[in-house]
Design an enzyme around this catalytic site. Structure first.
Site, mmCIF file in Angstrom:
data_model
loop_
_atom_site.group_PDB
_atom_site.id
_atom_site.type_symbol
_atom_site.label_atom_id
_atom_site.label_comp_id
_atom_site.label_asym_id
_atom_site.label_seq_id
_atom_site.Cartn_x
_atom_site.Cartn_y
_atom_site.Cartn_z
ATOM 1 C CE1 TYR A 62 -27.575 -19.317 33.055
ATOM 2 C CE2 TYR A 62 -26.989 -17.152 33.870
ATOM 3 C CZ TYR A 62 -27.926 -18.008 33.333
ATOM 4 O OH TYR A 62 -29.181 -17.550 33.074
ATOM 5 C CB SER A 82 -36.249 -17.288 36.042
ATOM 6 O OG SER A 82 -35.866 -17.271 34.678
ATOM 7 C CB SER A 102 -32.958 -15.281 24.307
ATOM 8 O OG SER A 102 -32.048 -16.247 24.781
#
Length: 309
Positions: free
Chosen positions: A52, A149, A218
């Site tokens: 990130y 994930s 999201s």
């Protein structure tokens, strides 16, 4: 704020998580304000990844620069990070996992991660090598718990054959509009419906049967990169009408209803926010315990464009 046990661990986590993927360009004071508002609204969980921020560990570094938790407060918050994505490839080698975690700890200025997630499936993964990495990281106290994930049930089971530690979390994309892991189960055995195609590989049922906590990323997006559905009346008019009606009824912001649709599910999911706006964090956190009825939940599902056979 509703607090959930992460099964297989001693962790108790807020069902709203603050994602830190967009903080690279924020000033220290802006990051501190964002985290303070989250904490004031009951959020105790913070989500990171080594990728990130454009450069490796950029957002973790900014978080570590801006936030200083004392020993007692550090024990009261949960910090998780993810590993496995490199430019042009995925890498679950022991060397990459261990090295990346050590770099993350330095950037975050913490001695341990509460959770480490394998970010996206690596088809060249050697499960025994992952197991060695997890054993080393747990044995040295650098990582306390582990998860994945964007993994399918089959990929999780392949890992579980070698990994000794419980895999307690699977972070997946989920929102009111982007909900194939829910919609396919409702349309099962209906060959004429596109929703009956199982694009989630049974993720939802597998997680519930194995007490794996799903983390929804999201939560306001209509797709992978197709924009936010909240307030988009051109494409999602009926859904926004339904959200606004419920927001008025429950006296919460619209974002809270979008969060509540996910947290209402009996799978006891967490919602990962990606915003850098303190106001939006507070708005979303207000949905943590909104008690949507069964009728309200299904009305939202249908208004989002999903089909009930």
């Amino acid at each position: 704020m509703k607090i959930l046990p992460i099964h297989g661990t001693d962790l108790n986590a807020s069902n709203v998580v603050l994602g830190m993927m967009r903080i690279a360009q924020l000033r220290d004071e802006e990051i501190r304000t964002l985290v303070a508002v989250a904490r004031d609204n009951g959020v105790n969980s913070f989500d990171h990844a080594d990728i990130y921020g454009g450069q490796r560990h950029a957002c973790e570094q900014r978080f570590g620069d801006a936030i200083s938790f004392g020993p007692a407060e550090r024990e009261s918050v949960l910090i998780q990070s993810k590993v496995g994505i490199r430019p042009g490839l995925y890498d679950f080698s022991k060397a990459h996992i261990v090295r990346t975690v050590e770099e993350s700890l330095v950037a975050l200025r913490t001695e341990y991660l509460d959770l480490l997630l394998l970010h996206r499936p690596d088809t060249l993964m050697e499960p025994d090598e992952v197991a060695e990495a997890f054993d080393e990281l747990q044995g040295t106290g650098k990582v306390r718990n582990f998860g994945v994930s964007n993994h399918t049930p089959g990929q999780i089971e392949l890992l579980r054959r070698s990994v000794r530690q419980p895999l307690v979390v699977n972070q997946v994309q989920l929102s009111l509009v982007h909900a194939p892991l829910i919609a396919s189960g409702l349309a099962t055995n209906m060959a004429h419906l596109d929703a009956s195609i199982d694009r989630g590989s049974g993720i939802l049922d597998h997680a519930r049967m194995n007490r794996i906590t799903l983390q929804a990323w999201s939560p306001f997006q209509s797709g992978f990169a197709s924009g936010v559905f909240l307030g988009d009346r051109e494409h999602y008019g009926p859904l926004n009408d339904e959200i606004d009606d419920l927001a008025d009824a429950y006296r919460v912001p619209p974002a809270a209803i979008a969060v509540a649709w996910i947290t209402r599910h009996p799978a006891e999911m967490q919602v990962v926010l990606g915003t850098t706006s303190p106001e939006r964090v507070a708005d979303a956190a207000a949905g943590s315990q909104v008690p949507l009825t069964r009728e309200e939940w299904y009305r939202l599902f249908s208004a989002a464009g999903h089909t009930l056979p």
